[in-house]
Scaffold this motif. Structure first.
Motif, PDB file in Angstrom:
ATOM      1  N   ILE A 218       0.741  -1.083   0.087  1.00 36.18           N
ATOM      2  CA  ILE A 218      -0.157   0.098  -0.137  1.00 36.18           C
ATOM      3  C   ILE A 218       0.848   1.509   0.007  1.00 36.18           C
ATOM      4  N   LEU A 219       2.010   1.345   0.872  1.00 38.44           N
ATOM      5  CA  LEU A 219       2.786   2.386   0.858  1.00 38.44           C
ATOM      6  C   LEU A 219       3.614   2.570  -0.418  1.00 38.44           C
ATOM      7  N   LYS A 220       3.969   1.509  -1.041  1.00 38.02           N
ATOM      8  CA  LYS A 220       4.762   1.763  -2.281  1.00 38.02           C
ATOM      9  C   LYS A 220       3.776   2.354  -3.348  1.00 38.02           C
ATOM     10  N   THR A 221       2.247   2.036  -3.335  1.00 38.93           N
ATOM     11  CA  THR A 221       1.367   2.495  -4.339  1.00 38.93           C
ATOM     12  C   THR A 221       1.036   3.945  -3.890  1.00 38.93           C
ATOM     13  N   VAL A 222       1.152   4.347  -2.686  1.00 39.32           N
ATOM     14  CA  VAL A 222       0.805   5.620  -2.478  1.00 39.32           C
ATOM     15  C   VAL A 222       2.285   6.381  -3.023  1.00 39.32           C
ATOM     16  N   VAL A 223       3.422   6.030  -2.618  1.00 38.95           N
ATOM     17  CA  VAL A 223       4.551   6.885  -2.936  1.00 38.95           C
ATOM     18  C   VAL A 223       4.445   6.977  -4.518  1.00 38.95           C
ATOM     19  N   ALA A 224       4.092   5.946  -5.218  1.00 35.08           N
ATOM     20  CA  ALA A 224       4.300   6.106  -6.641  1.00 35.08           C
ATOM     21  C   ALA A 224       3.065   6.976  -6.934  1.00 35.08           C
ATOM     22  N   ALA A 225       1.978   7.002  -6.538  1.00 36.25           N
ATOM     23  CA  ALA A 225       0.841   8.098  -7.030  1.00 36.25           C
ATOM     24  C   ALA A 225       1.164   9.452  -6.516  1.00 36.25           C
ATOM     25  N   ARG A 226       2.168   9.674  -5.469  1.00 34.39           N
ATOM     26  CA  ARG A 226       2.685  11.122  -5.171  1.00 34.39           C
ATOM     27  C   ARG A 226       3.652  11.301  -6.368  1.00 34.39           C
ATOM     28  N   LEU A 227       4.352  10.444  -6.835  1.00 33.46           N
ATOM     29  CA  LEU A 227       5.408  10.760  -7.893  1.00 33.46           C
ATOM     30  C   LEU A 227       4.444  11.381  -8.995  1.00 33.46           C
ATOM     31  N   MET A 228       3.566  11.103  -8.969  1.00 33.45           N
ATOM     32  CA  MET A 228       2.344  11.401 -10.163  1.00 33.45           C
ATOM     33  C   MET A 228       1.643  12.770 -10.072  1.00 33.45           C
TER      34      MET A 228
END
Length: 279
Positions: A218-228
């Protein structure tokens, strides 16, 4: 025991000379094992094509199912295996459809001739190897079918829903393993690009348990979304999950978390309303 060229040639002539009798007996044998799940016309078509395939392979000098002369026969057996796998037949039922040729041929042989019986033993071994090839082909076809279905189910089980302009949601249901987490991330990021949404809600209400691995996904998904350029809100933090997260020492940092999807929606509405007012 491999067929000799002479044995193969004799059996090719036998299949050609008794084409109707062998085909009828073979179809009858298969029909008894499939219990009406294929029409008689379809079975007859399959046995006719396979019978010609065996005849051609043997006439061409094939001594084993792996020989070049049996390439077309192998293709026919592979097609049969794939079709039966898609239709829901078992591997045994599929292989037995090939093994049944032995009984069909035996009915037209002159059993009083010892030379014919010796030829039949060699021919029977050829059919056995063809049946095993069919079994292996079925297993491979079935594995590919299962893998395709699993991939389709994985995609269906990870929808990304556009709630309104600027807000998308990912309702997760079931276990979140590495493969599924990758699909979630890819679909979310692609939707963020397609819609230009600055907010995403990841709802884990349907996730039965959250352990360290699930939290990391979940955290990796959140970080990836933030990079977007998108902020994520995690909803569905039930009391049991909250206790587990605390016990495991998992830190969500400054990521917004809510107990329910409704709370997450209200949170996003406040954020989007504030931004509109600032504009």
């Amino acid at each position: 025991m491999a067929l000799s060229s002479d044995e193969g040639s004799r059996f090719a002539d036998l299949l050609k000379g008794h084409e109707e009798a062998v085909g009828a007996a073979w179809t009858e044998q298969i029909a008894a094992t499939l219990r009406g799940r294929l029409s008689h016309a379809e079975l007859q078509r399959q046995t006719t094509e396979l019978q010609k395939g065996f005849q051609s392979a043997l006439a061409g000098g094939a001594q084993d199912i792996g020989d070049d002369a049996a390439a077309e026969l192998r293709a026919q057996l592979s097609d049969l295996s794939s079709a039966r796998a898609r239709q829901g037949f078992t591997a045994n039922e599929t292989a037995i459809s090939v093994f049944a040729l032995k009984d069909a041929v035996l009915k037209v042989l002159d059993n009083g001739d010892p030379n014919v019986l010796r030829d039949y033993v060699a021919f029977s071994a050829f059919i056995d190897r063809a049946g095993l090839f069919t079994f292996d082909s079925y297993v491979r076809a079935r594995e590919e079918l299962i893998a395709d279905q699993a991939e389709q189910l994985l995609e269906l089980s990870t929808p990304v829903v556009k709630l309104w302009d600027g807000v998308v949601a990912v309702p997760l249901v079931g276990t979140l393993d590495s493969a599924r987490a990758q699909v979630v991330m890819e679909r979310l990021l692609q939707t963020l690009v397609d819609t230009g949404s600055p907010y995403a809600i990841i709802d884990i209400t349907g996730v039965p348990a959250v352990d360290t691995q699930v939290a990391q996904h979940i955290l990796k998904t959140v970080v990836a979304a933030r990079l977007m350029g998108a902020d994520c809100i995690i909803s569905g933090i039930r009391p049991q999950i909250a206790q587990t997260i605390v016990a495991l020492g998992i830190e969500f940092g400054d990521i917004a978390t809510k107990s329910s999807l409704a709370d997450a929606l209200r949170h996003v509405i406040r954020l989007t309303g504030t931004k509109r007012q600032e504009r």
